[in-house]
Design a protein around this motif. Structure first.
Motif, PDB file in Angstrom:
ATOM      1  N   UNK A  68      -9.298   3.373  12.959  1.00 26.22           N
ATOM      2  CA  UNK A  68      -8.263   4.393  12.957  1.00 26.22           C
ATOM      3  C   UNK A  68      -8.100   4.968  11.558  1.00 26.22           C
ATOM      4  N   UNK A  69      -7.755   6.244  11.451  1.00 31.62           N
ATOM      5  CA  UNK A  69      -7.484   6.809  10.132  1.00 31.62           C
ATOM      6  C   UNK A  69      -6.228   6.184   9.534  1.00 31.62           C
ATOM      7  N   UNK A  70      -6.092   6.219   8.215  1.00 34.24           N
ATOM      8  CA  UNK A  70      -4.951   5.549   7.565  1.00 34.24           C
ATOM      9  C   UNK A  70      -3.589   6.022   8.052  1.00 34.24           C
ATOM     10  N   UNK A  71      -3.438   7.304   8.378  1.00 35.63           N
ATOM     11  CA  UNK A  71      -2.108   7.781   8.766  1.00 35.63           C
ATOM     12  C   UNK A  71      -1.688   7.292  10.155  1.00 35.63           C
ATOM     13  N   UNK A  72      -2.577   6.711  10.935  1.00 37.49           N
ATOM     14  CA  UNK A  72      -2.237   6.173  12.251  1.00 37.49           C
ATOM     15  C   UNK A  72      -2.037   4.659  12.241  1.00 37.49           C
ATOM     16  N   UNK A  73      -2.215   4.028  11.089  1.00 44.69           N
ATOM     17  CA  UNK A  73      -2.055   2.580  10.994  1.00 44.69           C
ATOM     18  C   UNK A  73      -0.671   2.249  10.459  1.00 44.69           C
ATOM     19  N   UNK A  74       0.032   1.353  11.136  1.00 42.51           N
ATOM     20  CA  UNK A  74       1.370   0.939  10.741  1.00 42.51           C
ATOM     21  C   UNK A  74       1.265  -0.450  10.108  1.00 42.51           C
ATOM     22  N   UNK A  75       1.412  -0.524   8.797  1.00 43.99           N
ATOM     23  CA  UNK A  75       1.205  -1.778   8.058  1.00 43.99           C
ATOM     24  C   UNK A  75       2.529  -2.430   7.701  1.00 43.99           C
ATOM     25  N   UNK A  76       2.518  -3.750   7.655  1.00 45.09           N
ATOM     26  CA  UNK A  76       3.673  -4.547   7.227  1.00 45.09           C
ATOM     27  C   UNK A  76       3.267  -5.362   6.012  1.00 45.09           C
ATOM     28  N   UNK A  77       4.115  -5.321   4.993  1.00 43.61           N
ATOM     29  CA  UNK A  77       3.870  -6.053   3.753  1.00 43.61           C
ATOM     30  C   UNK A  77       4.978  -7.078   3.610  1.00 43.61           C
ATOM     31  N   UNK A  78       4.594  -8.346   3.454  1.00 41.56           N
ATOM     32  CA  UNK A  78       5.602  -9.389   3.283  1.00 41.56           C
ATOM     33  C   UNK A  78       5.099 -10.478   2.356  1.00 41.56           C
ATOM     34  N   UNK A  79       6.030 -11.102   1.652  1.00 37.19           N
ATOM     35  CA  UNK A  79       5.706 -12.219   0.778  1.00 37.19           C
ATOM     36  C   UNK A  79       5.828 -13.507   1.581  1.00 37.19           C
ATOM     37  N   UNK A  80       4.881 -14.410   1.365  1.00 35.96           N
ATOM     38  CA  UNK A  80       4.864 -15.651   2.130  1.00 35.96           C
ATOM     39  C   UNK A  80       4.474 -16.804   1.219  1.00 35.96           C
ATOM     40  N   UNK A  81       5.076 -17.963   1.464  1.00 38.79           N
ATOM     41  CA  UNK A  81       4.701 -19.189   0.754  1.00 38.79           C
ATOM     42  C   UNK A  81       4.293 -20.282   1.716  1.00 38.79           C
TER      43      UNK A  81
END
Length: 133
Positions: free
Chosen positions: A51-64
């Motif tokens: 998929x092109x970048x504008x159609x991808x829904x990304x989640x960014x989270x910090x994890x330990x």
């Protein structure tokens, strides 16, 4: 009662033709080993939609969790090929000045770089949000 027991001649033929273990094969199975098996590796690969970048829904989270107390920023939601992820990983690592890896269509960057990663991903056209607290 005698009908359930096998004759000794029947047992002898069964045990002579039966192979229990063969590491390198023997004369009887050499034709089977030489037979060429078609290469279906391309058909077995998992189909990943690019998929092109504008159609991808990304989640960014910090994890330990599971990392012995070390903080790692995890980016999930990618729907692209591994080559694309590796190229993006290289750019993100240089922006943050840290190490990272690609695991199962997720990118892991060492350290807590959530804000910076979201800015870089948005500049490249991805829809990215910070997830978690």
């Amino acid at each position: 009662m005698s009908s359930s027991k096998r004759k000794s001649s029947d047992l002898k033929t069964l045990t002579e033709n039966r192979i229990v273990y063969s590491e390198f094969g023997n004369g009887d199975n050499s034709a089977a080993l030489k037979r060429s098996v078609p290469d279906n590796s391309a058909a077995l690969e998992r189909a990943v939609p690019e998929l092109p970048p504008n159609q991808q829904d990304l989640r960014v989270q910090a994890s330990r969790k599971g990392r012995k107390g070390k903080t790692v920023t995890v980016i999930t939601g990618f729907q692209s090929k591994p080559e694309t992820l590796n190229a993006l990983l290289k750019q993100l690592k240089t922006q943050c000045g840290t190490g990272g890896t690609v695991k199962d269509n997720t990118i892991e960057i060492q350290g807590d770089c959530g804000q910076r990663l979201v800015q870089v991903l948005i500049q490249q056209g991805y829809k990215a949000k910070i997830s978690g607290g």
